[in-house]
Scaffold this active site. Structure first.
Site, PDB file in Angstrom:
ATOM      1  N   GLY A 170       9.319  -5.316  -5.656  1.00 27.06           N
ATOM      2  CA  GLY A 170       9.130  -6.665  -6.140  1.00 27.06           C
ATOM      3  C   GLY A 170       7.834  -6.761  -6.926  1.00 27.06           C
ATOM      4  O   GLY A 170       6.992  -5.868  -6.859  1.00 27.06           O
ATOM      5  N   VAL A 200       4.566  -9.246  -7.572  1.00 26.26           N
ATOM      6  CA  VAL A 200       3.841 -10.374  -7.000  1.00 26.26           C
ATOM      7  C   VAL A 200       3.040 -11.075  -8.098  1.00 26.26           C
ATOM      8  O   VAL A 200       2.303 -10.427  -8.845  1.00 26.26           O
ATOM      9  CB  VAL A 200       2.905  -9.916  -5.849  1.00 26.26           C
ATOM     10  N   ASP A 250       6.573  -2.286   8.132  1.00 26.87           N
ATOM     11  CA  ASP A 250       5.815  -1.745   6.998  1.00 26.87           C
ATOM     12  C   ASP A 250       4.329  -2.057   7.154  1.00 26.87           C
ATOM     13  O   ASP A 250       3.673  -2.452   6.198  1.00 26.87           O
ATOM     14  CB  ASP A 250       6.379  -2.318   5.690  1.00 26.87           C
ATOM     15  N   LYS A 301       0.688  -1.365   7.083  1.00 30.59           N
ATOM     16  CA  LYS A 301      -0.149  -0.375   6.406  1.00 30.59           C
ATOM     17  C   LYS A 301      -1.351  -1.096   5.820  1.00 30.59           C
ATOM     18  O   LYS A 301      -1.335  -2.335   5.704  1.00 30.59           O
ATOM     19  CB  LYS A 301       0.652   0.327   5.307  1.00 30.59           C
TER      20      LYS A 301
END
Ligand code: ATP
Length: 325
Positions: A47, A49, A155, A157
């Site tokens: 995606g 942003v 996810d 991280k």
């Protein structure tokens, strides 16, 4: 058996909370036309942003939709329904979503400050042990909340953790299936085929059971669980303390193979107390059942002896650059 227990971790949130009716869903549906999009902040794997405006400053993640059947709208709506149940200091504020294909977008508050990734890997800011503990405690708090609500991040991280004036804000949670897994086959093929297209430092967050599941056709069924989030937290803890990724500069195939059979990054050269290394080893446990949960991690972090923290030999206070200026 082992599989059964994993399923428990993966229990579909719908089984815990009744599905929202379509009326209340509409409250979170933001018409695409109402959004103002300004510059691109960054482009991830799945995606783009934008800095945007919708009743004030927002971040808009517009999903790359390749074809209509790629993103199952139900899955997207389901994840949005999950997302909107999150209200916590250390989690990004979800404001709504555009749910009319082909325009799929997620609107959240705009994070100020920088990600831990930028601090650690780009600016090379040093985090004192003391500061690392404070950051890790806030991550544990946010993650503990998510898990208590039955949400698995999938996810976690340093790229998805912002530091705003010393406050941790976690982003990108719970949306992995729709934003990542519909592209899963492509992703895993690139991991298996050649090194191109593998985001640096993605693999080092994957628990052994995930590494072992990385086969070209199993990607839709990766066994994410609360325990795989805890493994990923271990890697974040390592980055905070060491300023680099584990398995630095090793090819992906080597990392997958080693982690899958239980090899851990050596801590021999790491300057840290036993307690601090123990947290790391527990989070990185080969068997998922041996990894602590976030409430346990939080209390362990809170019990770390202060005296030793204040004078960490690896990061003398007067030499450290402030990590949030
Ligand atoms: P990946 O696709 O592998 O997750 P990524 O995390 O870099 O990679 P995105 O999550 O798409 O990709 O984010 C793209 C950029 O937008 C990143 O630089 C990220 O820090 C920034 N970003 C994401 N959410 C926000 C937010 N709420 N506020 C400010 N910046 C954000």
């Amino acid at each position: 058996g082992r599989g059964d227990s994993l399923d428990l971790h993966n229990k579909h949130p719908d089984e815990r909370w009744p599905r929202q009716n379509s009326l209340s869903m509409k409250e979170w549906d933001i018409p695409y036309d109402e959004l103002k999009l300004f510059e691109v902040i960054g482009t991830g794997r799945f995606g783009t942003v934008y800095r945007g405006s919708w009743h004030g400053a927002v971040a808009v993640k517009v999903l790359h939709v390749l074809s209509d059947d790629c993103v199952p709208l139900d899955t997207f709506k389901h994840e949005v329904a999950t997302f909107r149940k999150t209200r916590h200091e250390n989690l990004v504020l979800f404001m709504g979503a555009c749910m009319k294909p082909p325009r799929l977008a997620i609107v959240t508050s705009l994070c100020k400050g920088m990600t831990l990734y930028t601090h650690i890997h780009l600016r090379k800011d040093k985090f004192t042990a003391n500061k690392s503990v404070i950051v890790a405690q806030q991550i544990s708090q946010g993650m503990g909340y998510l898990h208590a609500r039955g949400i698995i991040h999938k996810d976690l991280k340093t790229k998805n953790i912002f530091l705003e004036n010393g406050k941790v804000v976690i982003t990108d949670f719970g949306l992995f299936s729709v934003t990542k897994l519909c592209f899963g086959n492509k992703l895993v093929q690139s991991v298996r085929g050649d090194s191109l297209g593998i985001p640096a430092g993605w693999l080092c967050y994957l628990a052994p059971e995930l590494c072992r599941a990385l086969t070209p056709h199993a990607s839709l069924h990766l066994p994410f669980s609360k325990a795989t989030d805890v493994y990923a937290f271990g890697t974040v803890w390592y980055e905070l303390l060491c300023g680099e990724y584990p398995f630095k500069s090793q090819p992906p195939e080597a990392v997958i193979w080693q982690v899958g059979k239980g090899v851990k990054q050596s801590l021999a050269n790491m300057q840290a107390s036993r307690d601090i290394k123990d947290i790391l080893m527990l989070c990185w446990s080969y068997r998922w059942g041996e990894r602590p949960d976030f409430p346990h991690l939080l209390s362990t972090l809170q019990k770390l002896p202060r005296k030793r923290l204040a004078r960490s030999p690896s990061h003398p206070v007067h030499l450290s650059r402030s990590a949030d200026s």
